[in-house]
Structures are given as structure tokens and as C-alpha cells.
Write an enzyme that holds these catalytic residues in place. Structure first.
Site, PDB file in Angstrom:
ATOM      1  N   ILE A 179     -66.799 105.281  56.479  1.00 33.27           N
ATOM      2  CA  ILE A 179     -65.698 104.362  56.187  1.00 33.27           C
ATOM      3  C   ILE A 179     -64.829 104.910  55.061  1.00 33.27           C
ATOM      4  O   ILE A 179     -63.596 104.944  55.166  1.00 33.27           O
ATOM      5  CB  ILE A 179     -66.244 102.971  55.830  1.00 33.27           C
ATOM      6  CG1 ILE A 179     -67.009 102.386  57.023  1.00 33.27           C
ATOM      7  CG2 ILE A 179     -65.116 102.032  55.396  1.00 33.27           C
ATOM      8  CD1 ILE A 179     -67.796 101.132  56.706  1.00 33.27           C
ATOM      9  N   ASP A 198     -69.388 109.808  44.638  1.00 34.98           N
ATOM     10  CA  ASP A 198     -70.489 109.673  45.586  1.00 34.98           C
ATOM     11  C   ASP A 198     -71.477 110.802  45.320  1.00 34.98           C
ATOM     12  O   ASP A 198     -71.162 111.969  45.564  1.00 34.98           O
ATOM     13  CB  ASP A 198     -69.979 109.743  47.024  1.00 34.98           C
ATOM     14  CG  ASP A 198     -71.059 109.438  48.060  1.00 34.98           C
ATOM     15  OD1 ASP A 198     -72.249 109.625  47.747  1.00 34.98           O
ATOM     16  OD2 ASP A 198     -70.712 109.016  49.177  1.00 34.98           O
ATOM     17  N   ALA A 257     -67.841  96.345  51.241  1.00 37.11           N
ATOM     18  CA  ALA A 257     -69.126  96.988  51.528  1.00 37.11           C
ATOM     19  C   ALA A 257     -70.261  95.972  51.528  1.00 37.11           C
ATOM     20  O   ALA A 257     -70.658  95.462  52.574  1.00 37.11           O
ATOM     21  CB  ALA A 257     -69.378  98.116  50.537  1.00 37.11           C
ATOM     22  N   ARG A 258     -70.778  95.631  50.360  1.00 42.26           N
ATOM     23  CA  ARG A 258     -71.836  94.637  50.219  1.00 42.26           C
ATOM     24  C   ARG A 258     -71.627  93.870  48.922  1.00 42.26           C
ATOM     25  O   ARG A 258     -71.288  94.441  47.880  1.00 42.26           O
ATOM     26  CB  ARG A 258     -73.228  95.299  50.208  1.00 42.26           C
ATOM     27  CG  ARG A 258     -73.756  95.678  51.588  1.00 42.26           C
ATOM     28  CD  ARG A 258     -74.046  94.436  52.417  1.00 42.26           C
ATOM     29  NE  ARG A 258     -74.634  94.718  53.718  1.00 42.26           N
ATOM     30  CZ  ARG A 258     -73.964  94.865  54.842  1.00 42.26           C
ATOM     31  NH1 ARG A 258     -72.626  94.809  54.815  1.00 42.26           N
ATOM     32  NH2 ARG A 258     -74.581  95.070  55.987  1.00 42.26           N
ATOM     33  N   ASP A 282     -64.256  91.074  51.254  1.00 34.27           N
ATOM     34  CA  ASP A 282     -64.745  90.648  52.566  1.00 34.27           C
ATOM     35  C   ASP A 282     -66.227  90.286  52.500  1.00 34.27           C
ATOM     36  O   ASP A 282     -66.764  89.734  53.441  1.00 34.27           O
ATOM     37  CB  ASP A 282     -64.525  91.760  53.595  1.00 34.27           C
ATOM     38  CG  ASP A 282     -64.913  91.338  55.004  1.00 34.27           C
ATOM     39  OD1 ASP A 282     -64.355  90.335  55.491  1.00 34.27           O
ATOM     40  OD2 ASP A 282     -65.788  91.996  55.609  1.00 34.27           O
ATOM     41  N   GLU A 287     -73.438  84.193  51.031  1.00 35.30           N
ATOM     42  CA  GLU A 287     -72.609  83.936  52.208  1.00 35.30           C
ATOM     43  C   GLU A 287     -73.252  82.859  53.062  1.00 35.30           C
ATOM     44  O   GLU A 287     -74.449  82.956  53.353  1.00 35.30           O
ATOM     45  CB  GLU A 287     -72.421  85.229  53.008  1.00 35.30           C
ATOM     46  CG  GLU A 287     -71.685  86.310  52.225  1.00 35.30           C
ATOM     47  CD  GLU A 287     -71.513  87.605  53.011  1.00 35.30           C
ATOM     48  OE1 GLU A 287     -71.955  87.679  54.180  1.00 35.30           O
ATOM     49  OE2 GLU A 287     -70.933  88.555  52.465  1.00 35.30           O
ATOM     50  N   HIS A 306     -66.361  88.119  55.687  1.00 33.76           N
ATOM     51  CA  HIS A 306     -67.252  89.181  56.182  1.00 33.76           C
ATOM     52  C   HIS A 306     -66.936  89.519  57.642  1.00 33.76           C
ATOM     53  O   HIS A 306     -67.812  89.520  58.502  1.00 33.76           O
ATOM     54  CB  HIS A 306     -68.725  88.782  56.027  1.00 33.76           C
ATOM     55  CG  HIS A 306     -69.638  89.981  55.943  1.00 33.76           C
ATOM     56  ND1 HIS A 306     -70.829  89.959  55.269  1.00 33.76           N
ATOM     57  CD2 HIS A 306     -69.528  91.233  56.464  1.00 33.76           C
ATOM     58  CE1 HIS A 306     -71.418  91.138  55.365  1.00 33.76           C
ATOM     59  NE2 HIS A 306     -70.643  91.939  56.088  1.00 33.76           N
TER      60      HIS A 306
END
Length: 342
Positions: A179, A198, A257-258, A282, A287, A306
Site C-alpha cells: 500500500i 520502514d 492502517a490500524r 479510516d 470500532e 474502516h
């Protein structure tokens, strides 16, 4: 021709019809299908026994699994209890980036090979991240609301009120997987300067013009920070109050992402103080979002529930990647999405 008893445990997104169609394209094999349809996304997923992000349907799976050699699912809770009811199961494909809804150690202990479908939603998630980023930069929800209220706010053209451009901005991507790489290409096309943090980055996949830096430098330099890392013990809470304070004042923070990567209380504090100019999300720590969440009243926030990966192409791609994994399994080869540990 070999006959393989196969359970399709699809849902209302990755449909069983898509899975069966993809599998039937394989030559030299006949599938004896059993099908169950799980309630996601009409019913939210959650923790089931020892696994997470699953559709609460252990009993359905237990009833359907005896005699099944191959199973394909997206949200089915393959807990230890479910696996105990599947003595004939040898191969399990999970139509998502990682099999969080599977007790992988228990599966491996029972001689079950587990595969996922990496990259199935990379296009959708990357496009959604860019859409949220642009919506936050130009404060689109606020502008939309003014029209709904019957206002014509030309005063929002004022220097202190208007948004910013991606052209010439520095965009920091935390995570450079499938992504993140797609987002990077789009940002370069917009004329942004892209920096990436990263620790597992593959140098051969770093596009010309992109800098690989440490997270601290990325935060200090980036006008926009977008999160694309996996949630692990090492990345949980990686962006908190101290990290946000390192960003240039008025910067934009995006998380598709999370939810566990980010301290949302610190994020709202930063939005209210002006340290962050805008944010877009998102994913969330809880949630669905609970009633009374500070995010619901925070200034300059763009939010979606999400849905970054929710495109029809993602569902079709999940089926085709799952079929490729099944073809590899039947040929005695390791599938591309082989899972060896969690």
C-alpha cells in the site's frame, strides 16, 4: 481427476460465488463445494475466543468442516475449538492480508497449511488513503457542511482559512509495503517529495526520488504523515504525543492502517491546540466509534468507517489470489501467501 471437498465460508463482500468461480478456473481438479455465508459486514466483526477480527460463527464452521480438506474464508473464526472439529482439513486460505482470525500455531500443530492473500486490497487502500489525505488538506467535510447549511462561505478563501497543496509538500510514509508503495507513486505524480520510514524496506523497491529515513527525521520534515505499517507489538502506539509534537505545526496526519498504531487522545489534543492542522482516519482504537468519542467533535477531521479496502475489485482479487494459492497447494508447492507464524 482429483476431487477436493472444499468449504467456502464467504460473506457479503467476498462472496462464495466469487470464490467458486475463481476455483473452477483451475484445471485437472473437481471441487465438491460446501458453502456457508458469514454475516460480515452486515454484522461487525470482533474477537472470537482467542482470535481477532472474526465473524462470530464457530458453530457454523464446526458443523460444516468434517470431511473438508480445503477451506477458504475471509472472516471465519478458525479457533482451536473449530480446528479440533476439522480432522481432515489440510489447507486454509484467508482472503485478507493477514490471518488474524486464525489460530495459526494451532493450525500448524495439526498439520494444516495456512495462506493469506497479500496485496488483495492494496490498490483500494492506497487510493482511499490519498482521497482522505486530499480531503484533509482541503478540509472538504467542512466545505460540504457549509453548503448543506445553505451558506456560501467565500470567506474561506482567506489565506488563514484555505487549504494546502501536495505539489511541493513533503509527504512521510510510515511503512513501505504494497500500500505504501502505491501511495508513494501517486504522491510523486502530484509533485510531492516523499520520505519513507520502514526498517524492513526492500531497497530494490524504493522508487527514484524517494528518501528512506528514520522515523524521527520523517516526523520532523513531513507536512503530511500517512501510516501504512502493520500492527505488531513493536508498532503498537508508535505515534503518540511526543511523535506528533515533532511534526511541523499545522501538519496533517492520516491513518488507514490500524487504529492501534496511533494515540488518538493525543491526536485530538493536537488538533484542538493547532499542532495538527488536520487529520484523516479510516481506522480507530475501538470500532465502531463509541458514542461520545472526542473524534466526533474534534476540528478538521475526515473519517470513514474502516472501508479503505471496500471495492468490488478487491473482492474479485481476493478470489483470484486464493485460487492461485489453491493451485500451488494442489501442485505440492508453497503458496505466495504462506503463513508460518503470527
Amino acid at each position: 481427476m482429483r476431487t477436493v471437498t472444499t468449504l467456502l465460508a464467504g460473506d457479503h463482500f467476498v462472496r462464495n460465488s466469487l470464490l467458486s468461480s475463481a476455483l473452477q478456473s483451475l484445471a485437472d481438479v473437481r471441487f465438491d463445494f460446501r458453502e456457508i455465508t458469514l454475516p460480515w459486514p452486515l454484522t461487525p466483526y470482533g474477537a472470537v475466543a482467542e482470535v481477532d477480527e472474526a465473524s462470530d460463527s464457530e458453530e457454523q464452521l464446526i458443523a460444516a468442516l468434517p470431511g473438508v480438506e480445503l477451506a477458504i474464508t475471509q472472516m471465519g473464526p478458525f479457533t482451536e475449538r473449530v480446528l479440533d472439529a476439522a480432522p481432515d482439513l489440510r489447507f486454509l486460505v484467508v482472503c485478507r492480508g493477514g490471518p488474524v482470525n486464525v489460530n495459526v500455531p494451532a493450525a500448524i500443530k495439526r498439520g494444516i497449511t495456512v495462506a493469506s492473500t497479500p496485496g488483495r486490497n492494496a490498490v483500494a487502500a492506497a487510493e482511499h488513503a490519498v482521497a482522505l489525505m486530499m480531503g484533509a488538506l482541503r478540509n472538504l467535510p467542512r466545505l460540504h457542511r457549509t453548503l448543506e447549511l445553505g451558506e456560501w462561505r467565500s470567506d474561506l478563501y482567506a489565506y488563514d482559512e484555505c487549504g494546502a497543496e501536495l505539489d511541493g509538500a513533503t509527504v512521510g510514509l510510515v511503512g513501505y509495503g504494497a500500500i505504501g508503495q502505491r501511495v508513494a507513486r501517486v504522491m510523486l505524480a502530484f509533485g510531492a517529495h516523499v520520505v519513507v520510514a520502514d526498517p524492513y524496506v526492500d531497497p530494490s523497491r524504493v522508487l527514484p526520488g524517494i528518501e528512506v529515513v528514520e522515523l524521527d527525521e520523517l516526523l520532523r520534515r513531513s507536512d503530511v504523515v500517512s501510516l501504512h505499517a502493520r500492527l505488531t507489538d513493536q508498532t503498537r502506539g508508535m505515534i503518540g504525543a511526543a511523535e506528533i509534537a515533532r511534526m511541523p505545526r499545522g501538519g496533517v496526519l492520516v491513518n488507514t492502517a490500524r487504529g492501534g498504531l496511533l494515540d488518538y487522545e493525543a491526536t485530538v489534543d493536537a488538533l484542538e491546540s493547532g499542532q495538527l492542522g488536520a487529520a484523516a482516519f479510516d481506522v480507530f482504537p475501538v470500532e465502531p466509534l463509541p458514542v461520545g468519542s472526542r473524534l466526533l467533535t474534534a476540528p478538521n477531521v475526515v473519517m470513514t468507517p474502516h472501508l479503505a479496502g471496500a471495492t468490488r475489485q478487491t473482492a474479485l482479487r481476493a478470489g483470484s489470489i486464493a485460487a492461485e494459492a489453491v493451485a500451488a497447494y494442489l501442485a505440492g508447492k508453497d503458496p505466495a501467501g504462506l503463513v508460518t507464524s503470527m
